[in-house]
Enzyme design. Structure first.
Site, mmCIF file in Angstrom:
data_model
loop_
_atom_site.group_PDB
_atom_site.id
_atom_site.type_symbol
_atom_site.label_atom_id
_atom_site.label_comp_id
_atom_site.label_asym_id
_atom_site.label_seq_id
_atom_site.Cartn_x
_atom_site.Cartn_y
_atom_site.Cartn_z
ATOM 1 N N ASP A 64 0.712 -1.293 -0.057
ATOM 2 C CA ASP A 64 -0.157 -0.008 0.115
ATOM 3 C C ASP A 64 0.761 1.189 0.078
ATOM 4 O O ASP A 64 1.938 1.268 -0.773
ATOM 5 C CB ASP A 64 -1.059 -0.057 1.168
ATOM 6 C CG ASP A 64 -1.890 -1.405 1.013
ATOM 7 O OD1 ASP A 64 -2.447 -1.625 0.252
ATOM 8 O OD2 ASP A 64 -2.008 -2.206 2.025
ATOM 9 N N SER A 65 0.503 2.177 0.729
ATOM 10 C CA SER A 65 1.269 3.533 0.642
ATOM 11 C C SER A 65 2.779 3.518 1.071
ATOM 12 O O SER A 65 3.470 4.706 0.841
ATOM 13 C CB SER A 65 0.632 4.563 1.422
ATOM 14 O OG SER A 65 -0.687 5.000 0.629
#
Length: 598
Positions: free
Chosen positions: A399-400
Site C-alpha cells: 500500500d502507501s
C-alpha cells in the site's frame, strides 16, 4: 481468475520437470524399487497434483511447527496511552486521517475468462467421456448374472481365504465382457467373462480371481477414482496424462507381483501363459471406472517380462526401496509449496534465521484481535526482535509504504529533485481535501497523495519500475495490471522483515543511490524530533470494497547512540488501518524505551 490461470499454467510447467525427475528416479533405481514401491511413488505424485487446487498456501503448513517461542521482558498488559512523541507533534493528527482509497478485487481480465472457459470446456469433454464409460459399465452390470458354477464359487472362496479377505464380494458373469474387472469401492463386485468359465482351466481361473482380489486388497478402485479426477483436471497436459497412464500400468504389475508371491516357480510360468492366452481377447473398450486384468498389448509384454524376471526381494533391497520412497516423499513435500498457486505468487519470504541474532518477543496483548506482526532491528547491536515470525515472513501488499521507494526512484531519475519536487494539481476532485492542491514531496508524503506518486510511476514506466524493484529486491518484485494501482492490494507484495531490511539497506545506501536523494526521502518521512529522539515513518492502509484489511507502519527511530528500524503490520476483515498500526508500534517502542514518554 486471470491470476489463478496464469499461476496454474506455471504449476504445469513445473510439473514437467517433476515428472521427468520421478521417471529418471524410477529408471535409475529400477532394480531396487519393487513394483509396489514404484506404484507408491505414483500415488505420491497423484497427491502432488492436488496442491494447485488447495485453498491455502502450503507455506502455512510449515508454520504449524514454529520454533519454540520465548517470552520477552515486556509486560503482557497493553498500555492505555500513546507515547508523547505522537501526542506532541502533528503526527497525532495525521494518524486520525486515513488517506486511503478503496479498490475492488472483483474484476477479472478478459484473458482470465478465456483461459478459464477453455479449461472448463476441456474438463467438460473429459467428464462426458468418463460418464459414457460409467454408463457402459452400468449397462454391462444389468446384463450380468450371479456366478452359478459351484466349483468356481468354491475356488473363489479359497482365493479369498488366501488373501485374508473376510467381507463378501459378489461375483457375476456376462457374455458382453472380454476381460475380468473389479467394480466399486464401497460395494466391490467382480465381473468375469462367460468365455473364461467355459474355456479356462481351474488354475487359470484361480489366477484371474487372485489378480482381481489383489486389486481389492490394494484399494485400487478408490485410487482409480482419483486418477480419473486428475485426468479431468489436467486433460491438456500430455506429460501428466502419460504419467497417469503409466500409473495404471504399474497398478497391474503390482497385482501381478502380489499373485506371484503366492505361487511357486511352475505356477508363475503358467500365470504368464494365462496372460498371453487372454492378450488376444483383450477388451476393445476400456472401463476407466474399473480395474481389469487386461490392458494394451505393449503393457502385456512388459508384464510378461516382469513375470519372467520375477524374484522375491531381499530384506536389504526392501529397506533400500523404502528409504528411496521416504526420500521421494520428502522431496515432493519440500517442493509442494512451489506448485501452490499461492506459493507461486511468492507470498512468503524465506528468511534465514540461522545467520541472524533474533529473539522472539510476545506482543500479542498489543494486537488484540488483529492478525499482525512487529519487527524491530537494532543497527548498532545487530539484533532482531520479532513478534509472530510466521506473519513477519508473509508478503502482503505494501500500500502507501511503497511511496518511500517510489520517491527515491523519481529522485534518481530526475523526475523530481531535492530542491524542486513541485507538482501542480490538475484540478480533478479527489476524496481528500489535502489532495486537492499543488504538492511537493514532503506534502505528498505527509498526506499520502496518490496522484503525486501515480504521476511519478507514469513517467517512470512499468519497465523502469520493475528494474528498480529488482535492483533493491523489493518483496516479490511483481508489477502486473494497472500501473496506477499495482501497490494497492494487487500484485506487488512485501513482508515486514523485508520492509525492515530495505530500510536498513537504504540507510546504509547499499543501493548506491545519490546521498542527497536518500536524505530528501528521509526528510519527507520525518515525523518528529525531540531532544534525544528522531522518528521517521510511513503508514499504509489497504482498503478493499470499503473495508480496511491491511495496515502498515514502518520507519526508524534514532535514539542516542542507537538507530532502530521497525515494521508493524496488522490484518483483519475491517478496521486494519495504518493509523492503528502506528498506534500499536509507537506503544511498543515506548515500552521498549526507544521512544521517550516525555
Amino acid at each position: 481468475m486471470f491470476v489463478f490461470m496464469i499461476r496454474f499454467l506455471l504449476c504445469n510447467v513445473y510439473l514437467c520437470g517433476i515428472i521427468a525427475i520421478l521417471f529418471l528416479l524410477k529408471h535409475i533405481y529400477r532394480k531396487i524399487l519393487s513394483p509396489r514401491r514404484q506404484y507408491q511413488i505414483g500415488i505420491l505424485f497423484l497427491c502432488l497434483l492436488a496442491v494447485p487446487f488447495l485453498p491455502f498456501s502450503l507455506e502455512s503448513i510449515w508454520g504449524w511447527f514454529p520454533p519454540l517461542r520465548t517470552n520477552s521482558f515486556l509486560s503482557n498488559t497493553k498500555p492505555a496511552f500513546l507515547p508523547d512523541v505522537a501526542k506532541t507533534t502533528g503526527f497525532a493528527t495525521d494518524l486520525a486521517n486515513e488517506f486511503a482509497v478503496s479498490v475492488s478485487q472483483k474484476t477479472d481480465s478478459l484473458w482470465g475468462y478465456v483461459l478459464m472457459y477453455i479449461w472448463f470446456f476441456g474438463m467438460l469433454i473429459a467428464c462426458i467421456k468418463l460418464y459414457r464409460s460409467y454408463q457402459q459399465l452400468r449397462i454391462l452390470e444389468k446384463s450380468a448374472l450371479p456366478l452359478q458354477n459351484i466349483s468356481a464359487h468354491q475356488l473363489f472362496a479359497s482365493c479369498m481365504q488366501e488373501y485374508g479377505i473376510k467381507r463378501e464380494i459378489p461375483v457375476f458373469t456376462t457374455a458382453f465382457l472380454y476381460t475380468p474387472i473389479l467394480v466399486g469401492f464401497w460395494k466391490p463386485r467382480i465381473y468375469i467373462p462367460l468365455s473364461i468359465l467355459t474355456d479356462s482351466s481351474e488354475d487359470n481361473l484361480r489366477f484371474i480371481l487372485m489378480h482381481e482380489l489383489a486389486h481389492h486388497k490394494h484399494k485400487d478402485n478408490l485410487i482409480n477414482h482419483f486418477i480419473n479426477l486428475a485426468g479431468i483436471l489436467y486433460w491438456f497436459h500430455p506429460f501428466v496424462r502419460y504419467a497417469l497412464k503409466e500409473m495404471r500400468n504399474d497398478r497391474e504389475i503390482v497385482c501381478d507381483a502380489a499373485v506371484l508371491e503366492m505361487l511357486d516357480a511352475a505356477q508363475r510360468l503358467e500365470y504368464g501363459n494365462t496372460l498371453l492366452r487372454f492378450a488376444e481377447k483383450n477388451a476393445q473398450k476400456t472401463f476407466f471406472a474399473a480395474a481389469s486384468l487386461m490392458n494394451s498389448k505393449k503393457q502385456i509384454k512388459k508384464r510378461i517380462l516382469h513375470i519372467a524376471q520375477y524374484e522375491t526381494a531381499s530384506k536389504g533391497k526392501q529397506r533400500k526401496g523404502f528409504c528411496i520412497l521416504v526420500c521421494t516423499a520428502l522431496f515432493l513435500c519440500g517442493i509442494s509449496p512451489t506448485l501452490s498457486v499461492y506459493g507461486i505468487a511468492q507470498n512468503h519470504y524465506d528468511w534465514d534465521t540461522s545467520s541472524q541474532n533474533m529473539t522472539p518477543i510476545d506482543l500479542s496483548s498489543y494486537f488484540g484481535d488483529y492478525e499482525g506482526s512487529f519487527v524491530l532491528y537494532d543497527l548498532e547491536g545487530d539484533t532482531w526482535q520479532i513478534y509472530n515470525i510466521e506473519q513477519a515472513e508473509k508478503r502482503v501488499s505494501p500500500d502507501s509504504t511503497y511511496k518511500i521507494y517510489d520517491a527515491l526512484f523519481a529522485l534518481e531519475e530526475g523526475i523530481i529533485t531535492p530542491d524542486d519536487s513541485f507538482m501542480p494539481w490538475n484540478g480533478q476532485k479527489n476524496p481528500f481535501a489535502a489532495w486537492n492542491a499543488d504538492q511537493t514531496l514532503p506534502s505528498a508524503m505527509a498526506s499520502s497523495v496518490n496522484w503525486y506518486f501515480q504521476a511519478i510511476d507514469a513517467q517512470l514506466g512499468k519497465d523502469r519500475l520493475s528494474e528498480y524493484f529488482q535492483k533493491i529486491g523489493y518483496g516479490n518484485e511483481i508489477i502486473t495490471g494497472d500501473i496506477s494501482s499495482y501497490w494497492l492490494e494487487s500484485s506487488l507484495k512485501i513482508s515486514p522483515i523485508e520492509q525492515v531490511e530495505l530500510l536498513v539497506k537504504s540507510h546504509q545506501n547499499e543501493f548506491d543511490f545519490a546521498a542527497e536523494n536518500i536524505e530528501a526521502v528521509k526528510e519527507a518521512i520525518k515525523l518528529s524530533t525531540s531532544s534525544d529522539t528522531v522518528l521517521y515513518g510511513k503508514t499504509g492502509t489497504g482498503r478493499v470494497d470499503g473495508n480496511d484489511i491491511n495496515g502498515w507502519f514502518i520507519g526508524s527511530a534514532q535514539n542516542g547512540q542507537h538507530t532502530y528500524f521497525f515494521a508493524c503490520n496488522i490484518q483483519s476483515t475491517a478496521n486494519a488501518t495504518g493509523s492503528r498500526a502506528a498506534e500499536i508500534a509507537l506503544s511498543i517502542l515506548s515500552d521498549l524505551h526507544i521512544l521517550s514518554e516525555n
